[in-house]
Design a protein around this motif. Structure first.
Motif, PDB file in Angstrom:
ATOM      1  N   PRO A  50      45.150  36.347  53.307  1.00 55.98           N
ATOM      2  CA  PRO A  50      46.022  35.666  52.462  1.00 55.98           C
ATOM      3  C   PRO A  50      46.775  36.757  52.157  1.00 55.98           C
ATOM      4  N   ASP A  51      48.035  35.999  51.703  1.00 60.76           N
ATOM      5  CA  ASP A  51      49.382  36.981  51.002  1.00 60.76           C
ATOM      6  C   ASP A  51      49.072  37.382  48.969  1.00 60.76           C
ATOM      7  N   ILE A  52      47.995  36.279  49.144  1.00 64.39           N
ATOM      8  CA  ILE A  52      48.416  36.484  47.511  1.00 64.39           C
ATOM      9  C   ILE A  52      47.092  36.265  47.172  1.00 64.39           C
ATOM     10  N   LEU A  53      46.547  36.519  46.472  1.00 67.61           N
ATOM     11  CA  LEU A  53      44.786  36.853  45.425  1.00 67.61           C
ATOM     12  C   LEU A  53      44.889  35.876  43.670  1.00 67.61           C
ATOM     13  N   LEU A  54      44.715  34.858  44.123  1.00 66.98           N
ATOM     14  CA  LEU A  54      44.312  34.300  41.823  1.00 66.98           C
ATOM     15  C   LEU A  54      43.306  34.136  42.035  1.00 66.98           C
ATOM     16  N   CYS A  55      42.710  35.604  41.175  1.00 66.66           N
ATOM     17  CA  CYS A  55      41.381  36.029  41.182  1.00 66.66           C
ATOM     18  C   CYS A  55      40.934  35.153  39.686  1.00 66.66           C
ATOM     19  N   ARG A  56      39.873  34.104  39.346  1.00 62.31           N
ATOM     20  CA  ARG A  56      38.887  33.894  38.309  1.00 62.31           C
ATOM     21  C   ARG A  56      38.503  34.602  38.417  1.00 62.31           C
ATOM     22  N   SER A  57      38.416  35.055  36.546  1.00 59.45           N
ATOM     23  CA  SER A  57      37.443  36.387  35.986  1.00 59.45           C
ATOM     24  C   SER A  57      37.678  35.809  34.009  1.00 59.45           C
ATOM     25  N   GLU A  58      36.366  35.964  34.011  1.00 61.56           N
ATOM     26  CA  GLU A  58      36.065  36.262  32.237  1.00 61.56           C
ATOM     27  C   GLU A  58      36.897  37.545  31.399  1.00 61.56           C
ATOM     28  N   ARG A  59      37.065  38.484  32.415  1.00 64.09           N
ATOM     29  CA  ARG A  59      37.668  39.770  31.663  1.00 64.09           C
ATOM     30  C   ARG A  59      38.743  40.226  32.293  1.00 64.09           C
ATOM     31  N   PRO A  60      39.864  40.329  31.565  1.00 62.05           N
ATOM     32  CA  PRO A  60      41.055  41.372  32.065  1.00 62.05           C
ATOM     33  C   PRO A  60      40.430  41.951  33.807  1.00 62.05           C
ATOM     34  N   ILE A  61      41.153  42.107  34.302  1.00 62.38           N
ATOM     35  CA  ILE A  61      40.744  42.728  35.601  1.00 62.38           C
ATOM     36  C   ILE A  61      41.088  44.264  35.497  1.00 62.38           C
ATOM     37  N   PRO A  62      40.441  45.161  34.877  1.00 61.24           N
ATOM     38  CA  PRO A  62      40.995  47.022  35.314  1.00 61.24           C
ATOM     39  C   PRO A  62      41.672  46.987  36.324  1.00 61.24           C
ATOM     40  N   GLU A  63      42.796  47.630  36.771  1.00 64.14           N
ATOM     41  CA  GLU A  63      43.600  48.615  37.793  1.00 64.14           C
ATOM     42  C   GLU A  63      43.155  48.811  38.796  1.00 64.14           C
ATOM     43  N   ASP A  64      41.783  49.511  37.868  1.00 66.16           N
ATOM     44  CA  ASP A  64      41.443  50.379  39.647  1.00 66.16           C
ATOM     45  C   ASP A  64      40.135  49.121  40.666  1.00 66.16           C
ATOM     46  N   ALA A  65      39.372  47.687  40.025  1.00 66.09           N
ATOM     47  CA  ALA A  65      39.442  47.166  40.709  1.00 66.09           C
ATOM     48  C   ALA A  65      40.573  46.238  41.211  1.00 66.09           C
ATOM     49  N   ARG A  66      41.769  45.877  40.614  1.00 61.53           N
ATOM     50  CA  ARG A  66      43.458  45.973  41.367  1.00 61.53           C
ATOM     51  C   ARG A  66      43.254  46.330  42.735  1.00 61.53           C
ATOM     52  N   TYR A  67      43.031  47.876  42.269  1.00 61.26           N
ATOM     53  CA  TYR A  67      43.436  48.747  43.001  1.00 61.26           C
ATOM     54  C   TYR A  67      42.646  48.175  44.783  1.00 61.26           C
ATOM     55  N   LYS A  68      40.919  48.012  44.350  1.00 62.36           N
ATOM     56  CA  LYS A  68      40.773  48.388  45.671  1.00 62.36           C
ATOM     57  C   LYS A  68      40.517  47.309  45.813  1.00 62.36           C
ATOM     58  N   LEU A  69      40.732  45.461  45.492  1.00 61.78           N
ATOM     59  CA  LEU A  69      41.182  44.493  45.835  1.00 61.78           C
ATOM     60  C   LEU A  69      42.093  44.062  47.104  1.00 61.78           C
ATOM     61  N   GLY A  70      42.939  45.167  46.883  1.00 65.73           N
ATOM     62  CA  GLY A  70      43.964  45.527  47.110  1.00 65.73           C
ATOM     63  C   GLY A  70      44.081  46.039  48.487  1.00 65.73           C
ATOM     64  N   LEU A  71      43.602  47.850  48.739  1.00 66.41           N
ATOM     65  CA  LEU A  71      42.785  48.001  49.752  1.00 66.41           C
ATOM     66  C   LEU A  71      41.732  47.638  50.789  1.00 66.41           C
ATOM     67  N   PHE A  72      40.975  46.500  50.341  1.00 70.19           N
ATOM     68  CA  PHE A  72      40.151  46.335  50.645  1.00 70.19           C
ATOM     69  C   PHE A  72      40.316  44.592  51.501  1.00 70.19           C
ATOM     70  N   CYS A  73      40.775  44.404  50.396  1.00 72.74           N
ATOM     71  CA  CYS A  73      41.569  42.758  51.391  1.00 72.74           C
ATOM     72  C   CYS A  73      43.015  42.254  52.128  1.00 72.74           C
ATOM     73  N   ASN A  74      43.486  43.961  51.797  1.00 74.13           N
ATOM     74  CA  ASN A  74      44.648  44.632  52.680  1.00 74.13           C
ATOM     75  C   ASN A  74      46.293  43.420  52.288  1.00 74.13           C
ATOM     76  N   VAL A  75      45.850  43.162  50.780  1.00 65.86           N
ATOM     77  CA  VAL A  75      46.806  42.509  49.717  1.00 65.86           C
ATOM     78  C   VAL A  75      47.538  43.581  49.204  1.00 65.86           C
ATOM     79  N   LYS A  76      48.785  43.654  48.665  1.00 62.61           N
ATOM     80  CA  LYS A  76      49.651  44.626  48.032  1.00 62.61           C
ATOM     81  C   LYS A  76      49.102  44.319  46.399  1.00 62.61           C
ATOM     82  N   PRO A  77      48.848  44.979  45.691  1.00 63.53           N
ATOM     83  CA  PRO A  77      48.149  45.656  43.976  1.00 63.53           C
ATOM     84  C   PRO A  77      49.130  43.908  43.726  1.00 63.53           C
TER      85      PRO A  77
END
Length: 539
Positions: free
Chosen positions: A204-231
């Motif tokens: 995937p080139d873009i992740l559109l993430c459904r969530s009840e809460r705002p996504i913290p920066e550390d979670a965004r960074y973690k997703l980018g790292l593990f999913c090979n997607v730019k934060p």
């Protein structure tokens, strides 16, 4: 060449892929681009036409007479671009086409296989008829990991190689659940979903993430790292108070910028003022009306998706909040109590005898109590039956859909003109595709309420039905105060009936809800809600 955006879903279903596709298309439109939207459904049915609304929700019908997935309704409502027959495909259609070609010898004796034959058929569908669009947005139905969707995923994987990275983008809609006990958003389900995608060769080139809460920066960074997607391409998609917030919120969260950056496009800033105006009307109403919708699928509101949205659109036009009171037409004991005090009653389309008596009672209640009444498709046929029973004394008046009544005031359509060609049907034919489907002309009578609402004597509306009111009862019904004010051009099929001894009583054979949009509400719904506002002031 068109740019192709492929949207997949992961973790769970019903995350809003269709809404995401529609909202992205609306933003790209506002940047000056032309778009096409398509849906690839993995089920084996040819189309959803014979599927239960409880399983699949609403069946959306296009102008050219195709029964499609309800997501195409999202596409039209958000973009104003009319969907076509070529914008929805199912596994059933794909296999049917391939097997037909095999029987005709088109494969020259080759062994027919999923690869290449099924995959090539899917690819041909995706790229066909797209020369007029800057962007083609294709939503893949189902969830990654479902065995049914594997051929579609393989097809888009191959298309990346065929069309090039510079012309294709993969967007994955996924879920970031909030675990209250831990007090944090969890990224692991999304990581596993992306891993599942990678297993079939799609990054995937873009992740559109459904969530009840705002996504913290550390979670965004973690997703980018593990999913090979730019934060910056991890896009937040929080729950919304109304779906019409999506274009503005997704733009604010950077979705369209991520898409344009990926394709290296220098696009002008979007003009979302029309969407802001819609939100202002929704969030700041000047009044409120209550509309009772009397149906038999009220336990699953997606069965009436376009209808519900059309009433919202009419509320926007009239600057009021429209509260919907969903009434089960099978619950006869509570029916009258549920209708007392409402400002309008609507009986929508439907099939079968179950719940029909409750709908007829609701129509009689609206007529006798002078409550604005709007009947759609089956709601028109039952309005005619109610008038025949209550006012003409034809106690056994009914429809052949329920069997063989002594007085069939509604009967099976056996033939009609379709673009100057005579279409014929028989009761013994398969249910699928045997209805009067798509857009047809209707002529409205002078001095009718319908003509004053449309401001036109000729209209085009979409149909989906097998049964038709018998024109031979027209004169008798006029004596009972119910007038056939809209007919087909050949004067053979009634399309609109209305009462002149009632504040607002209009019933139509077609489905006007399929053409309503938030920025272009359907005139019948606008007029109905306006009548409901008058009713609210009288109570």
């Amino acid at each position: 060449m068109s740019k192709f955006i492929f949207i997949t879903g992961g973790v769970v279903s019903s995350l809003g892929k269709g809404l995401g596709a529609a909202a992205l298309a609306a933003i790209l439109q506002s940047r000056g681009y032309t778009i096409r939207l398509r849906k690839l459904d993995p089920y084996l049915n040819i189309d959803p036409g014979t599927m239960s609304p409880f399983q699949h929700g609403e069946v959306y019908v296009t102008d050219d007479g195709t029964e499609t997935d309800l997501d195409l309704g999202h596409y039209e409502r958000f973009t104003g671009v009319a969907s076509r027959r070529t914008d929805n495909i199912t596994t059933g259609k794909i296999y049917s086409s391939v097997l037909s070609k095999e029987r005709q010898g088109d494969y020259l004796g080759a062994t027919v296989q999923v690869i290449p034959h099924i995959i090539d058929e899917i690819k041909a569908f995706i790229v066909s008829d797209t020369d007029d669009a800057d962007f083609v947005i294709c939503e893949i139905g189902g969830t990654v990991g479902d065995i049914e969707s594997l051929p579609f995923l393989e097809a888009i994987r191959q298309l990346r190689n065929d069309l090039g990275h510079e012309n294709t983008l993969f967007m994955h809609v996924t879920l970031l659940p909030y675990i209250a006990a831990a007090g944090e958003i969890k990224t692991k389900p999304t990581q596993h979903s992306v891993k599942e995608l990678l297993s079939v060769g799609i990054q995937p080139d873009i992740l559109l993430c459904r969530s009840e809460r705002p996504i913290p920066e550390d979670a965004r960074y973690k997703l980018g790292l593990f999913c090979n997607v730019k934060p910056t391409r991890v896009i937040e998609a929080n729950d919304l108070s109304t779906v019409y917030e999506a274009p503005i919120v997704y733009h604010q969260n950077g979705l369209d910028k991520a898409v344009c950056d990926y394709f290296k496009l220098e696009a002008k800033a979007p003009d979302l003022s029309a969407w802001q105006h819609i939100l202002d009307r929704i969030h700041n109403p000047e009044g409120e009306v209550t509309i009772a919708i009397v149906g038999k699928y009220v336990q699953l509101l997606d069965a009436y998706k376009s209808l519900r949205e059309s009433l919202v659109h009419a509320g926007i036009a009239n600057k009021v909040k429209v509260t919907l009171n969903w009434v089960d037409s099978e619950n006869l004991d509570l029916l009258e109590r549920s209708l007392t005090g409402v400002h309008g009653i609507l009986v929508p389309g439907g099939f079968g005898e179950r719940g029909a008596e409750g709908k007829i009672q609701a129509i009689r209640f609206a007529r006798e109590e002078n409550i604005p009444y709007f009947g759609i498709c089956f709601g028109m046929q039952l309005a005619v039956i109610e008038a025949c029973r209550s006012l003409l004394g034809i106690k056994d008046a009914s429809t052949t859909e329920f069997g063989k009544p002594c007085t069939p005031v509604v009967g099976l359509i056996t033939e009609w003109l379709d673009a100057d060609n005579l279409s014929k049907r028989q009761a013994s034919q398969n249910l699928g595709g045997t209805m009067r489907l798509g857009s047809y002309s209707c002529l409205l009578a002078e001095n009718s309420k319908a003509k004053s609402i449309y401001q036109s004597a000729t209209i085009q509306e979409r149909h989906r039905h097998r049964y038709e009111v018998n024109m031979t009862y027209a004169k008798a019904l006029e004596g009972a105060g119910l007038y056939m004010v809209g007919v087909s051009p050949d004067n053979a099929l009634p399309e609109v009936v209305e009462r002149r001894d009632h504040p607002w009583f209009v019933a139509v054979q077609f489905h006007p809800e399929l053409k309503s949009k938030p920025f272009d509400p359907h005139p019948l719904f606008v007029s109905f809600i306006k009548a409901a506002i008058i009713q609210e002031r009288l109570i």
